[in-house]
Design a protein around this motif. Sequence first.
Motif, PDB file in Angstrom:
ATOM      1  N   GLU A 195       0.899  -1.213  -0.011  1.00 17.47           N
ATOM      2  CA  GLU A 195       0.021  -0.058   0.203  1.00 17.47           C
ATOM      3  C   GLU A 195       0.906   1.231   0.085  1.00 17.47           C
ATOM      4  OE1 GLU A 195      -3.025   0.970  -0.462  1.00 17.47           O
ATOM      5  OE2 GLU A 195      -4.327  -0.547   0.456  1.00 17.47           O
ATOM      6  N   TYR A 196       1.835   1.092   0.925  1.00 19.88           N
ATOM      7  CA  TYR A 196       2.642   2.431   0.886  1.00 19.88           C
ATOM      8  C   TYR A 196       3.984   2.343   0.434  1.00 19.88           C
ATOM      9  CZ  TYR A 196       4.679   0.189   5.299  1.00 19.88           C
ATOM     10  OH  TYR A 196       5.023  -0.474   6.302  1.00 19.88           O
ATOM     11  N   GLY A 197       4.895   3.251   0.409  1.00 13.25           N
ATOM     12  CA  GLY A 197       6.175   3.174  -0.214  1.00 13.25           C
ATOM     13  C   GLY A 197       6.681   4.498  -0.253  1.00 13.25           C
ATOM     14  N   ALA A 198       7.727   5.032   0.684  1.00 15.36           N
ATOM     15  CA  ALA A 198       8.448   6.166   0.405  1.00 15.36           C
ATOM     16  C   ALA A 198       9.987   6.059   0.648  1.00 15.36           C
ATOM     17  CB  ALA A 198       8.005   7.312   1.286  1.00 15.36           C
ATOM     18  N   ASP A 248      11.473   3.304   2.999  1.00 18.16           N
ATOM     19  CA  ASP A 248      10.839   1.804   2.756  1.00 18.16           C
ATOM     20  C   ASP A 248      11.613   1.258   1.657  1.00 18.16           C
ATOM     21  OD1 ASP A 248       8.774   2.526   4.532  1.00 18.16           O
ATOM     22  OD2 ASP A 248       7.990   3.858   3.072  1.00 18.16           O
ATOM     23  N   MET A 303      -4.230   5.248  -9.527  1.00 14.81           N
ATOM     24  CA  MET A 303      -3.198   6.590  -9.202  1.00 14.81           C
ATOM     25  C   MET A 303      -3.798   7.735  -8.478  1.00 14.81           C
ATOM     26  SD  MET A 303      -0.327   5.029  -9.657  1.00 14.81           S
ATOM     27  CE  MET A 303      -0.867   3.749  -9.080  1.00 14.81           C
ATOM     28  N   LEU A 339      -8.235  -0.918  -6.297  1.00 18.14           N
ATOM     29  CA  LEU A 339      -6.868  -1.088  -5.593  1.00 18.14           C
ATOM     30  C   LEU A 339      -6.705  -2.490  -5.062  1.00 18.14           C
ATOM     31  CD1 LEU A 339      -4.582   0.980  -5.678  1.00 18.14           C
ATOM     32  CD2 LEU A 339      -5.610   1.846  -3.367  1.00 18.14           C
ATOM     33  N   ARG A 366      -1.693   0.669  -3.516  1.00 16.65           N
ATOM     34  CA  ARG A 366      -1.545   1.832  -4.302  1.00 16.65           C
ATOM     35  C   ARG A 366       0.029   1.620  -4.861  1.00 16.65           C
ATOM     36  NH1 ARG A 366       0.442   6.672  -5.781  1.00 16.65           N
ATOM     37  NH2 ARG A 366      -1.037   8.244  -6.309  1.00 16.65           N
ATOM     38  N   GLN A 367       0.928   1.229  -4.109  1.00 15.91           N
ATOM     39  CA  GLN A 367       2.315   1.198  -4.490  1.00 15.91           C
ATOM     40  C   GLN A 367       2.413  -0.052  -5.482  1.00 15.91           C
ATOM     41  OE1 GLN A 367       4.759   3.560  -4.839  1.00 15.91           O
ATOM     42  NE2 GLN A 367       3.141   4.877  -3.620  1.00 15.91           N
ATOM     43  N   ARG A 397       1.043   1.015  -8.741  1.00 20.09           N
ATOM     44  CA  ARG A 397       2.191   1.894  -9.325  1.00 20.09           C
ATOM     45  C   ARG A 397       3.447   0.979  -9.968  1.00 20.09           C
ATOM     46  NH1 ARG A 397       6.729   4.959  -7.388  1.00 20.09           N
ATOM     47  NH2 ARG A 397       7.262   6.758  -8.962  1.00 20.09           N
TER      48      ARG A 397
END
Lengths: 248, 274
Positions: free
Chosen positions: B49-52, B55, B206, B218, B224-225, B228
């Motif tokens: 789901e997340y990634g920045a 991560d 997105m 999704l 989400r990631q 992507r």
Amino acid sequence: MTSRRTVLTGIGACLMLPGCERIGKTKPVHDLLYSLDGLTMRAQRLVTARGALAREYTEADLSPRFRVNGTRQPASADYARHQKEGFANWRLNVGGMVRRPLQISLSDLRAMPTRTQITRHDCVEGWSAIGQWTGVQLSRILDFARVSERAKYVLFRCADNYGDTPYYETVDMIEARHPQTILAWGMNGDILSVAHGAPLRLRSERQLGYKHAKYVMGVEAIESFAEIGGGKGGFWEDRSGYDWWAGI
Amino acid sequence: MSSNAKGPLVKRHRLSTRVWHWTNMVAIFLLIGSGATIFNAHPRLYWGEYGANFDPAWLVIDDRQSATGPRGFVNIGGAEFDTTGVLGVFEKGGETRMRAFPHWVTIPAEYSLSAGRRYHLLGAWIFGVAGFVYFFWSLFNRHIQRDLIPRKWQLTPACVRADIKNHIKLNFIHSGTEKYSLLQKLSYAGVILVILPVLVATGLTMSPNMNAAWPWLLDIFGGRQSARSLHFIAAFLLIAFIFVHLILVVLAGPYNEIRSMITGKLRLPAGDGR
């Protein structure tokens, strides 16, 4: 065959990037490019429910570390004084097209009914982070201030400057009155940190990160944002040409 | 191979296919270039789901300083490749630039995320509307059922072997009852029925606004990631298809092939009349 190849190569060369950019700078194409976010917004609103809620996650889903983005520390003397005082003498100004302009202290904001939500923050750059946000629904403040029926947007004035230009953002009434649109004073169970926008930041969960204004000092109900800042409805919209509607 | 002796000119591509082909060429050109610009804004891909930045990413295109100056690299699942000059670090007008994709693939050439996003949405609208119309028109006129889905007899081992042999011998143009050979059908059906729908659907995810309204979309992609990442992988597969497609057009005879996509008429080799 050779001459045909030459012709084909010529067609290929016309398609190369500089040519494409020259077309992009002509007025009709430029206008088209700048009208697309409106088209996309209307099309998406046609097929999605007005009140649809962004997904809420559990504490197990939280990003281990929520990246700080944009301003980390507003530079003004005013902000420094409020920060030193723990925002004890700070007031949120609620004005514009309202029948009852307000000045609300942080303790009064915290005393209002709260909403806590664990949501995903999607930056325009492409990264995502999941965080928990606690705050007061913007719709409560708008109702409390008795916002005019004629107001179409809500403007957020912020304490952080980029050079001499203050950050600001606007959202329309559909997003402003959305139940998950909150002015957050808490994050991940703590008081909102300065790096993440203390004392108050906007969460507009169905839009990209640049809409989520940090360091919110004032909230104004307005009819049009044409006369505010560069006239495009937000700091990054003015500065870099980002779309006003940030739903994608 | 294309020979100089001329065979008959036969109708090969219907109008809807030809119009869609050239509309797509423009839209996909815009989408790939502007997609590279958008990727450059955060040249890291994640699962979940997340990634920045903090991560773990499964793909990174970046640069780092070395004794000889900045070096560009690609890291895929821990395996690192030096890509200086092409990815991560490249030259533009005598200057060293540090971005993932170089100026000769991005739209616009000079990095601007906001402009890239606008071109991407323009391409997406053209591609989405044209694709939607073409898909349903092709179901209605039975192009998909008749021309794209392989026939049972094409899947018999003898026919599969024969088609592979024809491709190895660079013998592409053929007559017969079918417009497309088995390998052609599989690649076109794979692009039209799998890759393009995945690109559209992951593209829609997105959008945080779409995700609020259609969270199930999704969920299909695992967050989400992940969506992507899949958007990027599907785009990469599409680029690979386009490369092979262009090489085969050249090998099969570019004049005859391009004409067939403009006028609809393809010249068969001599002695291959129907």
